[in-house]
Design a protein around this motif. Structure first.
Motif, PDB file in Angstrom:
ATOM      1  N   ALA A 113      18.360  -6.015  17.286  1.00 34.72           N
ATOM      2  CA  ALA A 113      18.595  -4.785  18.059  1.00 34.72           C
ATOM      3  C   ALA A 113      18.104  -4.947  19.496  1.00 34.72           C
ATOM      4  O   ALA A 113      18.741  -4.469  20.445  1.00 34.72           O
ATOM      5  N   ALA A 114      16.976  -5.642  19.676  1.00 30.68           N
ATOM      6  CA  ALA A 114      16.435  -5.830  21.023  1.00 30.68           C
ATOM      7  C   ALA A 114      17.318  -6.763  21.850  1.00 30.68           C
ATOM      8  O   ALA A 114      17.450  -6.572  23.072  1.00 30.68           O
ATOM      9  N   LEU A 115      17.916  -7.772  21.224  1.00 26.24           N
ATOM     10  CA  LEU A 115      18.820  -8.667  21.953  1.00 26.24           C
ATOM     11  C   LEU A 115      20.027  -7.899  22.485  1.00 26.24           C
ATOM     12  O   LEU A 115      20.446  -8.095  23.638  1.00 26.24           O
ATOM     13  N   VAL A 116      20.576  -7.019  21.657  1.00 28.64           N
ATOM     14  CA  VAL A 116      21.730  -6.231  22.090  1.00 28.64           C
ATOM     15  C   VAL A 116      21.319  -5.238  23.172  1.00 28.64           C
ATOM     16  O   VAL A 116      22.040  -5.016  24.152  1.00 28.64           O
ATOM     17  N   ASP A 117      20.133  -4.628  23.026  1.00 22.98           N
ATOM     18  CA  ASP A 117      19.652  -3.670  24.026  1.00 22.98           C
ATOM     19  C   ASP A 117      19.439  -4.351  25.370  1.00 22.98           C
ATOM     20  O   ASP A 117      19.710  -3.771  26.420  1.00 22.98           O
ATOM     21  N   TRP A 118      18.958  -5.611  25.348  1.00 26.90           N
ATOM     22  CA  TRP A 118      18.666  -6.329  26.599  1.00 26.90           C
ATOM     23  C   TRP A 118      19.924  -6.536  27.433  1.00 26.90           C
ATOM     24  O   TRP A 118      19.883  -6.438  28.660  1.00 26.90           O
ATOM     25  N   ARG A 119      21.053  -6.824  26.768  1.00 26.12           N
ATOM     26  CA  ARG A 119      22.280  -7.136  27.508  1.00 26.12           C
ATOM     27  C   ARG A 119      23.159  -5.912  27.732  1.00 26.12           C
ATOM     28  O   ARG A 119      24.174  -6.005  28.417  1.00 26.12           O
ATOM     29  N   SER A 120      22.797  -4.792  27.145  1.00 27.11           N
ATOM     30  CA  SER A 120      23.618  -3.586  27.282  1.00 27.11           C
ATOM     31  C   SER A 120      22.918  -2.587  28.195  1.00 27.11           C
ATOM     32  O   SER A 120      21.827  -2.830  28.705  1.00 27.11           O
ATOM     33  N   GLY A 121      23.549  -1.448  28.379  1.00 35.07           N
ATOM     34  CA  GLY A 121      22.987  -0.439  29.278  1.00 35.07           C
ATOM     35  C   GLY A 121      22.278   0.684  28.567  1.00 35.07           C
ATOM     36  O   GLY A 121      22.044   1.737  29.165  1.00 35.07           O
ATOM     37  N   GLY A 122      21.927   0.464  27.295  1.00 37.47           N
ATOM     38  CA  GLY A 122      21.302   1.533  26.526  1.00 37.47           C
ATOM     39  C   GLY A 122      19.951   1.950  27.062  1.00 37.47           C
ATOM     40  O   GLY A 122      19.704   3.123  27.372  1.00 37.47           O
ATOM     41  N   GLY A 123      19.041   0.981  27.171  1.00 40.68           N
ATOM     42  CA  GLY A 123      17.723   1.295  27.717  1.00 40.68           C
ATOM     43  C   GLY A 123      16.786   1.964  26.746  1.00 40.68           C
ATOM     44  O   GLY A 123      15.755   2.519  27.165  1.00 40.68           O
ATOM     45  N   ALA A 124      17.082   1.907  25.431  1.00 38.22           N
ATOM     46  CA  ALA A 124      16.217   2.581  24.460  1.00 38.22           C
ATOM     47  C   ALA A 124      14.835   1.953  24.396  1.00 38.22           C
ATOM     48  O   ALA A 124      13.853   2.623  24.046  1.00 38.22           O
ATOM     49  N   LEU A 125      14.737   0.682  24.727  1.00 35.27           N
ATOM     50  CA  LEU A 125      13.453  -0.012  24.633  1.00 35.27           C
ATOM     51  C   LEU A 125      12.745  -0.128  25.981  1.00 35.27           C
ATOM     52  O   LEU A 125      11.699  -0.783  26.062  1.00 35.27           O
TER      53      LEU A 125
END
Length: 305
Positions: A113-125
């Protein structure tokens, strides 16, 4: 007595000086051989590039042996299709890979989940990264280097670089590393059968026992065409449709070189360098572009011409 003591002292000084001179001479010779071996490996990279450009129909060959007047070199031709793409991989693919590397299921889910968050614009983490010391913000853009994965929440140096375990005889055995299974230029389908890491093959659904047999087969005789993969049959356990020979246009050329000694035998000293190269089609400008260069790389080359 004074003369004897003086002679003994001078002998000790002379012996110490001779030992230091001999040690420094051997150290200088080893350093010189290391530099020469390094440039021999670098020359093998250049020669492999020219070979690829002059004989594109042999692009699927996984290993190129070269003989030089002063030594030998072996170049592994590793297509980026042998690695899972950090920028295109799906969360379930990351989870399967991390599980194959021995990561606990909850941590594997968190890292994926963190790998996907890092490359996307979500910013949840983002709050997590901003709470660290020193704090930073994730890129929220495509991975530019594999090493960026070290900053992802949940990733550890042991998972990224690989760890060691004891075999039944007490020796150290290198386990799979996350960095060897992923790439910013990789793919998420049809992985190269000759160079994909065992953990990546397991993540495709191939049983570990079959992966060991597959690795043994390709070590004895690499696959050279797609029809040979079809002959694996039940060995691939239904994953043969996700395996291929060779890659697209981006390859990592990893050269390991050894000098030839005066007696004709190869030196025990070896050096390995690697380059990630993009080969362009005719009319696109320069025939190739070096995307990344590594002066020190890891190689398991054990068989020499």
């Amino acid at each position: 007595m004074a003369v004897l003591w003086l002679a003994a002292a001078l002998s000790a000084i002379a012996f110490s000086l001779a030992t230091n001179v001999r040690g420094e001479t051997e150290r200088a010779a080893t350093l010189s051989d290391g530099i020469r071996t390094h440039y021999l490996a670098e020359g093998a990279i250049r020669r492999a590039i020219l070979t690829r450009l002059s004989r594109p129909n042999q692009a699927g060959l996984p290993r190129l042996p070269f003989s030089f007047p002063n030594g030998e070199a072996i170049v592994d031709v590793i297509p980026e299709t042998a690695r899972l793409s950090l920028n295109q991989g799906r969360p379930d693919q990351f989870v399967a890979l991390l599980l194959a590397l021995g990561v606990e299921p909850p941590r594997a889910q968190d890292i994926a989940a963190a790998l996907v968050d890092w490359r996307s614009g979500g910013g949840a983490l983002d709050p997590y990264y901003l709470s660290l010391t020193p704090s930073f913000r994730p890129r929220h853009a495509s991975f530019q280097e594999v090493e960026e994965a070290l900053y992802v929440r949940g990733m550890t140096p042991e998972i990224f670089h690989g760890d060691y375990r004891r075999d039944p005889r007490g020796g150290l055995v290198r386990m799979g590393a996350f960095k060897d299974c992923v790439s910013v230029f990789g793919t998420n389908s049809n992985f190269d059968v000759n160079h994909s890491e065992p953990a990546l093959l397991v993540s495709l659904g191939i049983p570990p026992e079959a992966v060991q047999r597959l690795v043994q087969i390709r070590r004895e005789r690499p696959f050279v065409n797609q029809s040979e993969i079809g002959q694996l049959g039940p060995l691939a356990a239904g994953a043969s449709g996700r395996l291929r020979v060779g890659g697209n246009t981006i390859y990592t050329l990893r050269a390991t070189a050894r000098l030839r000694q005066p007696g004709g035998l190869l030196s025990d000293l070896s050096r390995t360098v690697a380059a990630t190269v993009k080969f362009r089609t005719e009319g696109e400008g320069p025939p190739y572009e070096v995307l990344r260069w590594q002066d020190q790389a890891y190689s398991e080359v054990s068989q020499w011409p």
